[in-house]
Scaffold this active site. Structure first.
Site, PDB file in Angstrom:
ATOM      1  N   GLU A   1       0.854  -1.187   0.000  1.00 35.42           N
ATOM      2  CA  GLU A   1       0.000   0.000   0.000  1.00 35.42           C
ATOM      3  C   GLU A   1       0.890   1.236   0.000  1.00 35.42           C
ATOM      4  O   GLU A   1       1.891   1.278   0.700  1.00 35.42           O
ATOM      5  CB  GLU A   1      -0.906  -0.048   1.252  1.00 35.42           C
ATOM      6  CG  GLU A   1      -1.737   1.168   1.522  1.00 35.42           C
ATOM      7  CD  GLU A   1      -2.666   1.549   0.367  1.00 35.42           C
ATOM      8  OE1 GLU A   1      -3.436   0.715  -0.107  1.00 35.42           O
ATOM      9  OE2 GLU A   1      -2.586   2.717  -0.064  1.00 35.42           O
TER      10      GLU A   1
ATOM     11  N   ASP B   1      -7.659   1.242  -8.163  1.00 33.07           N
ATOM     12  CA  ASP B   1      -8.070   2.549  -8.677  1.00 33.07           C
ATOM     13  C   ASP B   1      -8.427   2.388 -10.161  1.00 33.07           C
ATOM     14  O   ASP B   1      -7.629   1.834 -10.934  1.00 33.07           O
ATOM     15  CB  ASP B   1      -6.938   3.568  -8.520  1.00 33.07           C
ATOM     16  CG  ASP B   1      -6.692   3.922  -7.051  1.00 33.07           C
ATOM     17  OD1 ASP B   1      -7.511   3.521  -6.209  1.00 33.07           O
ATOM     18  OD2 ASP B   1      -5.677   4.575  -6.758  1.00 33.07           O
TER      19      ASP B   1
ATOM     20  N   LYS C   1     -10.300   8.397 -16.572  1.00 35.38           N
ATOM     21  CA  LYS C   1     -10.090   9.327 -17.693  1.00 35.38           C
ATOM     22  C   LYS C   1      -9.491   8.594 -18.882  1.00 35.38           C
ATOM     23  O   LYS C   1      -8.613   7.725 -18.690  1.00 35.38           O
ATOM     24  CB  LYS C   1      -9.157  10.460 -17.265  1.00 35.38           C
ATOM     25  CG  LYS C   1      -9.804  11.451 -16.332  1.00 35.38           C
ATOM     26  CD  LYS C   1      -8.879  12.631 -16.094  1.00 35.38           C
ATOM     27  CE  LYS C   1      -9.470  13.548 -15.048  1.00 35.38           C
ATOM     28  NZ  LYS C   1      -8.471  14.440 -14.458  1.00 35.38           N
TER      29      LYS C   1
ATOM     30  N   ASP D   1     -15.373  -3.050  -9.534  1.00 39.42           N
ATOM     31  CA  ASP D   1     -16.733  -2.644  -9.894  1.00 39.42           C
ATOM     32  C   ASP D   1     -16.710  -1.925 -11.234  1.00 39.42           C
ATOM     33  O   ASP D   1     -17.754  -1.557 -11.755  1.00 39.42           O
ATOM     34  CB  ASP D   1     -17.300  -1.689  -8.833  1.00 39.42           C
ATOM     35  CG  ASP D   1     -16.607  -0.347  -8.883  1.00 39.42           C
ATOM     36  OD1 ASP D   1     -15.367  -0.330  -8.802  1.00 39.42           O
ATOM     37  OD2 ASP D   1     -17.289   0.686  -9.030  1.00 39.42           O
TER      38      ASP D   1
HETATM   39  C1  SAM Z   1      -9.876   1.704  -4.227  1.00 39.46           C
HETATM   40  S1  SAM Z   1      -8.746   1.325  -2.956  1.00 39.46           S
HETATM   41  C2  SAM Z   1      -9.059  -0.407  -2.607  1.00 39.46           C
HETATM   42  C3  SAM Z   1      -8.493  -0.839  -1.265  1.00 39.46           C
HETATM   43  C4  SAM Z   1      -8.764  -2.302  -0.904  1.00 39.46           C
HETATM   44  N1  SAM Z   1      -8.114  -3.211  -1.846  1.00 39.46           N
HETATM   45  C5  SAM Z   1     -10.242  -2.568  -0.860  1.00 39.46           C
HETATM   46  O1  SAM Z   1     -10.750  -3.213  -1.802  1.00 39.46           O
HETATM   47  O2  SAM Z   1     -10.890  -2.136   0.106  1.00 39.46           O
HETATM   48  C6  SAM Z   1      -7.204   1.217  -3.846  1.00 39.46           C
HETATM   49  C7  SAM Z   1      -6.032   1.171  -2.904  1.00 39.46           C
HETATM   50  O3  SAM Z   1      -4.866   0.951  -3.673  1.00 39.46           O
HETATM   51  C8  SAM Z   1      -3.872   1.874  -3.249  1.00 39.46           C
HETATM   52  N2  SAM Z   1      -3.034   2.127  -4.416  1.00 39.46           N
HETATM   53  C9  SAM Z   1      -3.428   2.689  -5.579  1.00 39.46           C
HETATM   54  N3  SAM Z   1      -2.419   2.724  -6.459  1.00 39.46           N
HETATM   55  C10 SAM Z   1      -1.365   2.161  -5.824  1.00 39.46           C
HETATM   56  C11 SAM Z   1      -0.023   1.917  -6.208  1.00 39.46           C
HETATM   57  N4  SAM Z   1       0.403   2.246  -7.431  1.00 39.46           N
HETATM   58  N5  SAM Z   1       0.809   1.336  -5.321  1.00 39.46           N
HETATM   59  C12 SAM Z   1       0.363   0.991  -4.079  1.00 39.46           C
HETATM   60  N6  SAM Z   1      -0.909   1.209  -3.654  1.00 39.46           N
HETATM   61  C13 SAM Z   1      -1.752   1.783  -4.520  1.00 39.46           C
HETATM   62  C14 SAM Z   1      -4.630   3.092  -2.788  1.00 39.46           C
HETATM   63  O4  SAM Z   1      -3.884   3.888  -1.900  1.00 39.46           O
HETATM   64  C15 SAM Z   1      -5.834   2.453  -2.131  1.00 39.46           C
HETATM   65  O5  SAM Z   1      -5.612   2.149  -0.776  1.00 39.46           O
END
Ligand code: SAM
Length: 197
Positions: A53, A103, A107, A140
């Site tokens: 994370e 994520d 876009k 989703d």
């Molecule tokens: C939408 S959240 C989903 C969190 C968890 N997997 C859940 O389903 O509840 C996406 C997570 O991925 C982390 N994240 C996004 N891009 C990342 C990256 N390149 N490297 C590490 N963490 C990342 C974000 O900080 C966030 O905590």
């Protein structure tokens, strides 16, 4: 053991995450607040779990959960996912890699930021999974899911898709997944297995 994992060298493949462990290693990429890995680690003491994370507050929350639940088989690392998979995790050292509610990068010009669209990620995934190791994706976001299907369809020599029926195995709902379900959104999921060495 410290619940925070700090790589001994950021420029070498990791020798180990859980010293002297012979348990299979599972990775949760973008583990958020750690609900999924702590749930898995409590249910499966015979496996090891590393959350990855980049946000400090979420790393802290994951550490606190691991410590409160006293889980010797769970750790969290603060690092970027693509680098972790592409360059840091040990070759053939991972039994399952989970990417849950990543994520979406909605876009148009940002689609290449989706991990599943990056050849560095896909090459790294094949390198780090052990024989018959698995990649599990939930999202989703329909465009993200479609991109994943296209990417893996172009790599049928490296990965084959497996069924993932309801209740196939223990798999906790993640925090984001629960939020999306509460909003009535549909969660797509898919599972692939590594082919070859
Ligand atoms: C939408 S959240 C989903 C969190 C968890 N997997 C859940 O389903 O509840 C996406 C997570 O991925 C982390 N994240 C996004 N891009 C990342 C990256 N390149 N490297 C590490 N963490 C990342 C974000 O900080 C966030 O905590």
């Amino acid at each position: 053991m410290n619940s925070l994992f700090v790589p001994p060298d950021y420029f070498q493949e990791l020798p180990e995450v859980f010293p002297a462990s012979t348990r299979p290693l599972e990775i949760d990429l973008g583990c958020g607040d750690g609900t999924f890995i702590t749930g898995m680690a409590a249910q499966h003491p015979e496996r090891d779990f590393l959350g990855v994370e980049r946000m400090l507050g979420r790393v802290d929350k994951t550490m606190r959960k691991i410590e409160r639940m006293q889980l010797p088989n769970a750790r969290v690392m603060r690092l970027e996912s693509a680098y972790t998979v592409g360059w840091l995790l040990p070759s053939a050292g991972v039994s399952r890699l989970h990417l849950l509610c990543p994520d979406p990068w909605p876009k148009k010009g940002h689609a290449n930021r989706r991990l599943v669209n990056q050849s560095e990620f896909l090459d790294g995934l094949h390198r780090i999974l052990n024989a018959e190791g698995e990649f599990l994706l939930k999202t989703d976001d329909q465009p993200y899911f479609e991109d994943a299907l296209v990417s893996f369809e172009s790599r049928t020599h490296d990965f084959k898709r497996l069924d993932w029926p309801d209740d196939a195995f223990f798999y906790p709902t993640t925090d984001f997944e629960q939020d999306w379900l509460n909003m009535g959104r549909r969660i797509h999921r898919a599972r692939w297995q590594k082919i070859g060495r």
